[in-house]
Design a protein around this motif. Structure first.
Motif: not given
Length: 765
Positions: A374, A377, A380-381
């Motif tokens: 998480e 993620r 990366e966003r």
């Protein structure tokens, strides 16, 4: 100290996250301030030491801890507190999540890191060492385990002073029969091995060992026997790194081998010189930490095009001053907002090695880290949001950062650095989109969170507060901005000194704000002083120095001393062409000001020639719809109007307005400036009814975006009053006529925006 669960009634130890030769590291909670910290508990001084010795060690510890706590740099782990508890010494540090370089190499199966990553780490560590050495602090135990890399790429040095203390207490290992105190033999300098006095050049040697290992996968003397390693440091020339890895840049190999020179005098003079050698003329990906505002719409300085450009080596700077930074942030080659560049702490899950140098987990009140997937993620966003900004897709960047901020707040808490980093990027993008009110609210939220977590004088807190002042200025709330700038300046002078680059940057902003308050002579005098100080500290051709000289010229223009202003603008343009290149955005911005100065002096044909050449160069370099190309075309239209060529001026203004509306939006300050210019041309052509409709449209937008009392709004109301007078409708409306005097005062700021906003491009990192 392993059984102690609370230190001094303040630091609650939550879980042990590391253990080493000198003691243990705990994740802890500072219950006075409600923040997470790392507490390093040193081993108690045993009975084998006599009281006089332990007294000396305690005093040495206090002295070293004070030195470490005084270090204020993005690349150095923050020390919050220190003391003694039940016979043991302790140190309280910021908690960082990430991996030290030793762990990073281990996870990479001892394979070398990618070349761009090695160069970036080298540059960041050199910057941090340049600062600490300038403060008179030598690390003496520089090794991969003492260098932390966060997920966003930020690098921090850890354990200043503690290694020296370890030598005194006897925590470090010793060579059998030699009596020579040693840290980690793979990274020790020859003079350190010999027991000779060491200075900052010993750290440079250790840095060479670290970089050699990152670039090749092994330290320069990768031998099993400690004595053989030390003999290698003293007597053997290391194999050139490119023999192990041919793709390494030659300049990097030469610079590292010079770091590994046996004699200190044969190494680079300081860390700043080394950084300049591995990246000559390069604009760093990391921006300047604080804004350099100019005009209603800031046009950038560190900062805004942040383009990788070739050019001559950067001027030599004092070791502590070169490219001070607070971390990475969004950037674009198009529209730029001067922003404080706080760190984007997109963290990885903590591990024991990382925790030895600190791991950020503050803000939510739970000791459990997020699941690795998480966190990765979201990181990366976050990077995807930065990428949107780099390509000029700022509205999409805002939405991406908002979504990431919401998820990070749910998972980590509102005050976690990851959450605050996302909110900072929201504010940055909002500012570029011409929404300073919305940006201000986000900056204030970030500043408050950082104050709670990091303290009021932490560099990141001051960066956010300075951004708050900048946003206040964009809203025309210059008195409030002045108060915030003054408070930040006092904190900077108190923590890092009057000549520190961050302090000078704040004084620069203060000088600009004085001009906005109408205190033009004071603004000019302060800008002159800052320019002189920057020339002394950074060098006469350093981008920061040139930014302030540019501000001096702008202040002279406000004082109607345009001949002097034009001379300085030309000098700045020449210096930028020399150091950055003739087509660098900063150089082109200074050429814009030359055109503006010529126009003010009534030399309209010369001004038109400057603008036409500038439009061609901008179009070739950045494209016809780039905001800076359009700003150059705006100047061309203004120049045509000054020559009385109003039909041509109207055509140019309409084309620029349409392009700006498509690229920036209908309410963006640049779009509104062009819309006003259309109305001005219509008025000069006697088409007053059409002009009035245009002025009223601008007024409504400025009230909506900037507020009813912003200087630009007052300008628009004055424009309406003038139109009504020309139409014989003096009685309609009365409030517009009453604002004419205020508008005349504010119009200088409007003109400055239209003519000077391109000048904030000095984003040397």
């Amino acid at each position: 100290m392993a059984d102690i669960k609370r230190i001094q009634g303040r630091y609650r130890l939550l879980d042990r996250i590391g253990r080493g030769g000198m003691g243990e590291v705990w994740r802890a909670r500072d219950e006075s301030l409600g923040r997470r910290v790392a507490v390093k508990c040193l081993k108690p001084l045993g009975s084998r030491h006599d009281p006089s010795f332990t007294g000396v060690v305690r005093e040495r510890f206090r002295r070293e801890a004070r030195v470490a706590a005084a270090l204020q740099h993005r690349g150095v782990t923050v020390v919050h507190d220190f003391g003694e508890h039940e016979g043991g010494l302790y140190l309280v540090m910021e908690l960082l999540e990430g991996r030290d370089l030793g762990r990073l190499l281990g996870e990479n199966a001892r394979r070398p890191l990618p070349v761009p990553e090695v160069l970036d780490i080298a540059e960041q560590v050199a910057e941090a060492l340049a600062y600490t050495h300038g403060q008179g602090v030598v690390h003496r135990d520089l090794k991969p385990a003492n260098i932390m890399r966060l997920t966003d790429g930020t690098v921090k040095l850890c354990d200043f002073g503690i290694a020296r203390l370890g030598d005194d207490v006897g925590f470090t290992s010793r060579l059998t029969g030699t009596g020579v105190a040693m840290g980690t033999p793979h990274y020790m300098s020859p003079e350190q091995i010999a027991g000779d006095p060491v200075d900052h050049r010993s750290d440079l040697y250790s840095l060479g060992c670290v970089l050699y290992e990152l670039a090749t996968g092994a330290p320069p003397f990768a031998l099993d026997d400690a004595w053989a390693i030390l003999v290698g440091h003293h007597h053997t020339a290391p194999a050139p790194p490119r023999r192990h890895r041919p793709e390494l840049p030659e300049r990097f190999e030469r610079a590292v081998l010079d770091l590994l020179a046996k004699a200190p005098e044969d190494r680079p003079r300081d860390a700043a010189e080394f950084a300049g050698r591995i990246a000559p003329g390069r604009v760093s990906r990391r921006p300047l930490p604080f804004p350099e505002p100019r005009g209603t719409l800031p046009a950038a300085g560190p900062p805004a095009p942040r383009l990788l450009t070739a050019g001559p080596p950067a001027p030599r700077l004092p070791a502590w001053a070169r490219r001070m930074t607070t971390g990475s942030k969004a950037h674009t080659a198009g529209v730029g907002l001067l922003s404080a560049g706080v760190g984007l702490l997109s963290a990885t899950p903590p591990d024991a090695t990382a925790a030895l140098t600190g791991a950020w987990t503050g803000g939510r009140g739970t000791a459990d880290p997020d699941p690795q997937g998480e966190r990765a993620r979201l990181a990366e966003r976050h990077r995807a949001g930065l990428g949107l900004g780099r390509t000029g897709r700022w509205a999409e960047a805002v939405e991406t950062h908002r979504a990431v901020a919401a998820e990070r707040e749910r998972a980590l808490g509102g005050d976690h650095p990851d959450t605050l980093a996302s909110r900072y990027e929201i504010a940055f993008a909002l500012g570029i989109l011409g929404r300073p009110g919305d940006a201000l609210r986000e900056y204030e939220r970030v500043a408050a969170g950082r104050r709670r977590v990091l303290g009021p004088d932490h560099p990141d807190t001051l960066a956010a507060r300075q951004e708050t002042a900048f946003a206040l200025g964009r809203l025309g709330r210059f008195t409030e901005a002045q108060d915030v700038y003054t408070a930040v300046l006092a904190a900077r002078e108190r923590t890092v000194g009057a000549d520190h680059p961050d302090t000078l940057r704040c004084r620069h902003n203060l000088a600009f704000n004085l001009g906005c308050l109408g205190r033009r002579a004071e603004a000019y005098r302060m800008a002159e002083r800052v320019a002189a100080a920057r020339a002394r500290v950074l060098g006469p051709d350093h981008p920061d120095t040139l930014v302030t000289r540019y501000e001096v010229a702008c202040a002279l223009g406000r004082l109607d001393r345009w001949g002097e202003a034009l001379g300085i603008f030309r000098e700045v343009a020449a210096a930028r062409a020399r150091t950055l290149g003739p087509h660098h955005p900063d150089t082109l911005a200074a050429r814009y000001e030359i055109g503006a100065g010529l126009g003010r002096l009534g030399r309209g044909e010369e001004a038109l020639a400057v603008y036409r050449a500038l439009v061609e160069d901008r179009t070739r370099a950045q494209g016809p719809a780039d905001p800076e190309t359009l700003r150059a075309r705006h100047g061309l239209g203004v120049g045509l109007g000054r020559l009385g060529r109003w039909e041509e001026a109207l055509t140019e203004a309409r084309e620029v307005c349409a392009l700006r509306e498509r690229a920036l939006g209908p309410d963006h300050p640049d779009t509104l400036v062009s819309r006003r210019e259309v109305a001005v041309a219509l008025g000069w052509l006697g088409r007053w009814s059409e002009a009035l409709a245009g002025y009223r449209r601008v007024t409504r937008a400025r009230v909506r975006v900037l507020g009813p009392d912003h200087p630009d709004t007052l300008v628009s109301r004055g424009d309406e009053a003038h139109c009504l007078e020309r139409l014989g409708r003096r009685e309609e409306p009365a409030e517009a006529a009453e604002t004419t005097e205020a508008a005349e005062t504010a119009e200088t700021a409007e003109t400055a925006e239209a003519a000077e906003a391109a000048g904030r491009r000095a984003r040397q990192g």
